[in-house]
Design a protein around this motif. Structure first.
Motif, PDB file in Angstrom:
ATOM      1  N   ALA A  15     -18.262 -12.029   8.220  1.00  0.00           N
ATOM      2  CA  ALA A  15     -18.920 -12.268   9.505  1.00  0.00           C
ATOM      3  C   ALA A  15     -17.896 -12.558  10.597  1.00  0.00           C
ATOM      4  CB  ALA A  15     -19.922 -13.420   9.385  1.00  0.00           C
ATOM      5  N   ALA A  16     -16.840 -13.308  10.259  1.00  0.00           N
ATOM      6  CA  ALA A  16     -15.796 -13.604  11.240  1.00  0.00           C
ATOM      7  C   ALA A  16     -15.073 -12.333  11.677  1.00  0.00           C
ATOM      8  CB  ALA A  16     -14.802 -14.617  10.674  1.00  0.00           C
ATOM      9  N   SER A  17     -14.854 -11.410  10.739  1.00  0.00           N
ATOM     10  CA  SER A  17     -14.192 -10.150  11.103  1.00  0.00           C
ATOM     11  C   SER A  17     -15.076  -9.354  12.065  1.00  0.00           C
ATOM     12  CB  SER A  17     -13.855  -9.320   9.862  1.00  0.00           C
ATOM     13  OG  SER A  17     -15.001  -8.704   9.301  1.00  0.00           O
ATOM     14  N   ALA A  18     -16.380  -9.376  11.830  1.00  0.00           N
ATOM     15  CA  ALA A  18     -17.307  -8.676  12.721  1.00  0.00           C
ATOM     16  C   ALA A  18     -17.348  -9.338  14.093  1.00  0.00           C
ATOM     17  CB  ALA A  18     -18.696  -8.633  12.108  1.00  0.00           C
ATOM     18  N   LEU A  19     -17.271 -10.666  14.136  1.00  0.00           N
ATOM     19  CA  LEU A  19     -17.240 -11.370  15.422  1.00  0.00           C
ATOM     20  C   LEU A  19     -16.010 -10.969  16.226  1.00  0.00           C
ATOM     21  CD1 LEU A  19     -18.356 -14.978  14.395  1.00  0.00           C
ATOM     22  CD2 LEU A  19     -19.636 -13.353  15.797  1.00  0.00           C
ATOM     23  N   ARG A  20     -14.852 -10.914  15.564  1.00  0.00           N
ATOM     24  CA  ARG A  20     -13.627 -10.505  16.263  1.00  0.00           C
ATOM     25  C   ARG A  20     -13.727  -9.067  16.767  1.00  0.00           C
ATOM     26  NH1 ARG A  20     -11.586 -13.137  11.980  1.00  0.00           N
ATOM     27  NH2 ARG A  20     -11.005 -11.210  10.920  1.00  0.00           N
ATOM     28  N   ALA A  21     -14.288  -8.179  15.946  1.00  0.00           N
ATOM     29  CA  ALA A  21     -14.418  -6.776  16.343  1.00  0.00           C
ATOM     30  C   ALA A  21     -15.356  -6.630  17.533  1.00  0.00           C
ATOM     31  CB  ALA A  21     -14.925  -5.948  15.158  1.00  0.00           C
ATOM     32  N   GLU A  22     -16.486  -7.334  17.516  1.00  0.00           N
ATOM     33  CA  GLU A  22     -17.435  -7.246  18.636  1.00  0.00           C
ATOM     34  C   GLU A  22     -16.855  -7.878  19.896  1.00  0.00           C
ATOM     35  OE1 GLU A  22     -19.966  -5.332  18.743  1.00  0.00           O
ATOM     36  OE2 GLU A  22     -19.977  -4.891  16.618  1.00  0.00           O
ATOM     37  N   PRO A  53     -13.913   2.129  21.856  1.00  0.00           N
ATOM     38  CA  PRO A  53     -13.311   1.397  20.738  1.00  0.00           C
ATOM     39  C   PRO A  53     -13.427   2.174  19.431  1.00  0.00           C
ATOM     40  CG  PRO A  53     -15.378   0.367  21.412  1.00  0.00           C
ATOM     41  CD  PRO A  53     -15.106   1.488  22.370  1.00  0.00           C
ATOM     42  N   VAL A  54     -12.416   2.034  18.580  1.00  0.00           N
ATOM     43  CA  VAL A  54     -12.397   2.678  17.271  1.00  0.00           C
ATOM     44  C   VAL A  54     -12.307   1.567  16.222  1.00  0.00           C
ATOM     45  CG1 VAL A  54     -11.129   4.240  15.742  1.00  0.00           C
ATOM     46  CG2 VAL A  54     -11.215   4.690  18.208  1.00  0.00           C
ATOM     47  N   PHE A  55     -13.239   1.599  15.267  1.00  0.00           N
ATOM     48  CA  PHE A  55     -13.287   0.572  14.233  1.00  0.00           C
ATOM     49  C   PHE A  55     -12.848   1.145  12.901  1.00  0.00           C
ATOM     50  CE2 PHE A  55     -16.408  -0.598  17.431  1.00  0.00           C
ATOM     51  CZ  PHE A  55     -16.035  -1.908  17.694  1.00  0.00           C
ATOM     52  N   LYS A  56     -12.386   0.247  12.032  1.00  0.00           N
ATOM     53  CA  LYS A  56     -12.031   0.654  10.672  1.00  0.00           C
ATOM     54  C   LYS A  56     -12.487  -0.430   9.705  1.00  0.00           C
ATOM     55  CE  LYS A  56      -7.356  -1.208  10.316  1.00  0.00           C
ATOM     56  NZ  LYS A  56      -5.977  -0.915   9.991  1.00  0.00           N
ATOM     57  N   VAL A  57     -12.644  -0.030   8.452  1.00  0.00           N
ATOM     58  CA  VAL A  57     -13.041  -0.967   7.397  1.00  0.00           C
ATOM     59  C   VAL A  57     -11.859  -1.875   7.090  1.00  0.00           C
ATOM     60  CG1 VAL A  57     -13.758  -1.159   4.986  1.00  0.00           C
ATOM     61  CG2 VAL A  57     -14.697   0.654   6.438  1.00  0.00           C
TER      62      VAL A  57
END
Length: 139
Positions: A15-22, A53-57
């Motif tokens: 969840a923290a990784s998703a918060l940083r990405a958003e 923005p470009v996201f990665k796993v």
């Protein structure tokens, strides 16, 4: 916005990784909105080009998170406006305008905000569950 760090393992870290990405996504959207009327500084030059923005796993203990890998320019065409007196006008009197659509950016911002809130709710729910478990163990 506050800096979001890794918070343990498993669900919290994902969840923290998703918060940083958003959070990073919202910064890119804000930059696009701020430059939605930025034309070229030279006659006939290109204006601001929308960034995507470009996201990665992001592999982590407990599952897969997400990370913003970077940004790439939006290849969509610029629109033209006839304005012969404008400093950025080409020899024909046309000015290229940024390929930023305010409505698209507003919708992207709303989507990013909702995703951020959803992941924040995950962290809050996990915290409440842990607190409830500790309360039960105290008895």
């Amino acid at each position: 916005m506050a800096k979001i760090g890794m918070q343990g393992d498993g669900v919290a870290a994902i969840a923290a990784s998703a918060l940083r990405a958003e959070q990073a996504r919202m910064r890119v959207i804000a930059e696009n909105m701020a430059n939605s009327s930025s034309t070229s500084q030279t006659p006939g030059g290109e204006p601001y080009r929308r960034q995507v923005p470009v996201f990665k796993v992001l592999r982590m203990e407990g599952g897969d998170g997400v990370q913003m890998a970077g940004v790439k320019p939006d290849p969509s065409a610029f629109s033209k406006e006839y304005s012969p007196g404008h400093p950025a006008a080409d020899a024909s009197g046309y000015v290229l305008l940024p390929n930023v659509d305010g409505l698209v950016e507003a919708l992207d911002m709303k989507q990013a905000m909702r995703a951020y809130e959803a992941n924040l709710n995950v962290l809050e729910t996990q915290d409440a569950m842990e607190n409830r478990t500790l309360d039960l163990l105290k008895r």
